[in-house]
Design a protein around this motif. Structure first.
Motif, PDB file in Angstrom:
ATOM      1  N   LYS A   1       0.838  -1.195   0.000  1.00  0.00           N
ATOM      2  CA  LYS A   1       0.000   0.000   0.000  1.00  0.00           C
ATOM      3  C   LYS A   1       0.876   1.250   0.000  1.00  0.00           C
ATOM      4  O   LYS A   1       1.831   1.355   0.765  1.00  0.00           O
ATOM      5  CB  LYS A   1      -0.908  -0.013   1.235  1.00  0.00           C
TER       6      LYS A   1
ATOM      7  N   SER B   1       0.083   7.797   2.259  1.00  0.00           N
ATOM      8  CA  SER B   1      -0.827   8.838   1.792  1.00  0.00           C
ATOM      9  C   SER B   1      -0.039  10.016   1.239  1.00  0.00           C
ATOM     10  O   SER B   1       1.123  10.235   1.588  1.00  0.00           O
ATOM     11  CB  SER B   1      -1.715   9.306   2.947  1.00  0.00           C
TER      12      SER B   1
ATOM     13  N   ALA C   1      -3.560   7.498  -6.584  1.00  0.00           N
ATOM     14  CA  ALA C   1      -4.169   6.319  -5.957  1.00  0.00           C
ATOM     15  C   ALA C   1      -5.360   6.729  -5.100  1.00  0.00           C
ATOM     16  O   ALA C   1      -6.403   6.058  -5.088  1.00  0.00           O
ATOM     17  CB  ALA C   1      -3.130   5.581  -5.109  1.00  0.00           C
ATOM     18  N   GLU C   2      -5.226   7.848  -4.410  1.00  0.00           N
ATOM     19  CA  GLU C   2      -6.336   8.360  -3.600  1.00  0.00           C
ATOM     20  C   GLU C   2      -7.492   8.808  -4.487  1.00  0.00           C
ATOM     21  O   GLU C   2      -8.659   8.585  -4.155  1.00  0.00           O
ATOM     22  CB  GLU C   2      -5.841   9.524  -2.734  1.00  0.00           C
ATOM     23  N   GLN C   3      -7.169   9.433  -5.629  1.00  0.00           N
ATOM     24  CA  GLN C   3      -8.228   9.843  -6.555  1.00  0.00           C
ATOM     25  C   GLN C   3      -8.987   8.622  -7.073  1.00  0.00           C
ATOM     26  O   GLN C   3     -10.216   8.658  -7.214  1.00  0.00           O
ATOM     27  CB  GLN C   3      -7.651  10.635  -7.725  1.00  0.00           C
ATOM     28  N   SER C   4      -8.254   7.544  -7.335  1.00  0.00           N
ATOM     29  CA  SER C   4      -8.893   6.308  -7.794  1.00  0.00           C
ATOM     30  C   SER C   4      -9.830   5.761  -6.717  1.00  0.00           C
ATOM     31  O   SER C   4     -10.939   5.285  -7.015  1.00  0.00           O
ATOM     32  CB  SER C   4      -7.821   5.273  -8.147  1.00  0.00           C
ATOM     33  N   ASN C   5      -9.406   5.843  -5.463  1.00  0.00           N
ATOM     34  CA  ASN C   5     -10.257   5.394  -4.357  1.00  0.00           C
ATOM     35  C   ASN C   5     -11.506   6.268  -4.231  1.00  0.00           C
ATOM     36  O   ASN C   5     -12.613   5.764  -3.996  1.00  0.00           O
ATOM     37  CB  ASN C   5      -9.479   5.424  -3.037  1.00  0.00           C
ATOM     38  N   TYR C   6     -11.331   7.562  -4.385  1.00  0.00           N
ATOM     39  CA  TYR C   6     -12.478   8.472  -4.342  1.00  0.00           C
ATOM     40  C   TYR C   6     -13.435   8.193  -5.500  1.00  0.00           C
ATOM     41  O   TYR C   6     -14.660   8.284  -5.339  1.00  0.00           O
ATOM     42  CB  TYR C   6     -12.023   9.926  -4.385  1.00  0.00           C
TER      43      TYR C   6
ATOM     44  N   GLU D   1     -14.048   5.297  -6.841  1.00  0.00           N
ATOM     45  CA  GLU D   1     -14.841   4.128  -6.457  1.00  0.00           C
ATOM     46  C   GLU D   1     -15.927   4.503  -5.460  1.00  0.00           C
ATOM     47  O   GLU D   1     -17.059   4.004  -5.532  1.00  0.00           O
ATOM     48  CB  GLU D   1     -13.920   3.046  -5.868  1.00  0.00           C
ATOM     49  N   GLN D   2     -15.596   5.377  -4.517  1.00  0.00           N
ATOM     50  CA  GLN D   2     -16.596   5.829  -3.544  1.00  0.00           C
ATOM     51  C   GLN D   2     -17.722   6.596  -4.231  1.00  0.00           C
ATOM     52  O   GLN D   2     -18.907   6.410  -3.897  1.00  0.00           O
ATOM     53  CB  GLN D   2     -15.933   6.723  -2.494  1.00  0.00           C
TER      54      GLN D   2
ATOM     55  N   HIS E   1      -9.596  17.157  -1.564  1.00  0.00           N
ATOM     56  CA  HIS E   1      -8.485  16.403  -2.158  1.00  0.00           C
ATOM     57  C   HIS E   1      -7.845  17.207  -3.291  1.00  0.00           C
ATOM     58  O   HIS E   1      -6.611  17.222  -3.437  1.00  0.00           O
ATOM     59  CB  HIS E   1      -8.994  15.048  -2.667  1.00  0.00           C
TER      60      HIS E   1
END
Length: 280
Positions: A3, A6, A34-39, A41-42, A76
């Motif tokens: 992982k 951040s 990677a955080e944008q990709s997670n957002y 999905e949310q 973000h």
């Protein structure tokens, strides 16, 4: 697969360890993506849940769930531009010619990032796709709640914001062009001539006054930093301005489309660059 830390951790790390470097921003950017990709999905998951539950849940209750997520995504983006501004103070040239993006992305850069007016083309394109997909419901008088369901007043506000954004964009483009012309001002021409003469006289190069070179280039870099800051400010204000016009559900659809386009363009560009390296 390990992982990634951040993006905030990298920002704190560079603050603690001294001046940020090109490589540290690359790591920050990878974490931010990677955080944008997670957002993303949310956002998609929340959108699907909203569509599934909208018949049974009051609109105010559903929107109370959407708004905090929208706020986190906007924060973000703010986090990215704060970090970029910090790195630009030490290395504005890397921010304007980023090595962490692909040649495909470079081809569409405007002052170190995406052109603000693109946000409106994205909005209209996604609105057109959703309008076509939900045409039957709209004909029957059923609101879809997505970008295909923009009201007349919303379209008027979008048009006003687009005109204002394009004016500012054009002013910045002109300001940038004038600053680029400064590369051939008298101080640069005189200095480049003197250094050339030193090199032609078979000097070892030690006589070249590096301090003078830096002092001549410094105002050029400072001007670029100011222009980049203004461009990034316009980019962020444009995103927020569009979101302010939309309903929470429409804002979610817009943020999904923005993240999808950004992430896929980055992926396609990186794959293309890799393929070219392999074949050469």
């Amino acid at each position: 697969m390990s992982k990634l830390p951040s993006s905030a951790a990298y920002l704190v790390s560079t603050s603690t360890n001294g001046s940020p470097s090109r490589e540290s921003f690359r790591k920050f950017f990878e974490c931010w993506l990677a955080e944008q990709s997670n957002y993303l999905e949310q956002l998609i998951s929340t959108c699907k849940d909203y569509d599934h539950n909208k018949k049974n849940s009051p609109q105010s209750s559903s929107q109370a769930i959407l708004q905090p997520l929208i706020n986190r995504v906007l924060e973000h983006y703010e986090h990215y531009y704060r970090a970029k501004s910090r790195w630009a103070k030490d290395d504005v040239l890397s921010m304007l010619s980023p090595s962490w993006t692909s040649t495909l992305e470079h081809a569409f850069l405007w002052i170190g990032g995406w052109r603000p007016s693109v946000a409106f083309h994205l909005l209209y394109s996604k609105s057109g796709h959703q309008l076509e997909a939900q045409l039957h419901e709209l004909i029957c008088g059923l609101g879809t709640g997505d970008l295909g369901d923009l009201s007349a007043s919303q379209l008027t506000r979008v048009d006003q914001l687009q005109r204002k954004t394009i004016r500012e964009e054009n002013e910045l483009t002109e300001k940038h062009a004038k600053h680029q012309e400064a590369v051939a001002d008298s101080s640069m021409v005189e200095l480049s001539h003197e250094v050339t003469e030193l090199l032609r006289s078979e000097s070892t190069g030690d006589e070249v006054d590096e301090e003078r070179v830096e002092s001549t280039l410094a105002p050029k870099k400072d001007g670029l930093q100011e222009i980049l800051q203004m461009a990034d400010d316009l980019r962020l204000r444009t995103i927020k301005g569009v979101i302010e016009i939309l309903t929470p559900m429409q804002a979610v659809h817009f943020l999904i489309a923005a993240a999808e386009l950004h992430l896929r363009l980055h992926d396609w560009g990186k794959k293309g660059d890799w393929a070219r390296r392999v074949h050469h």
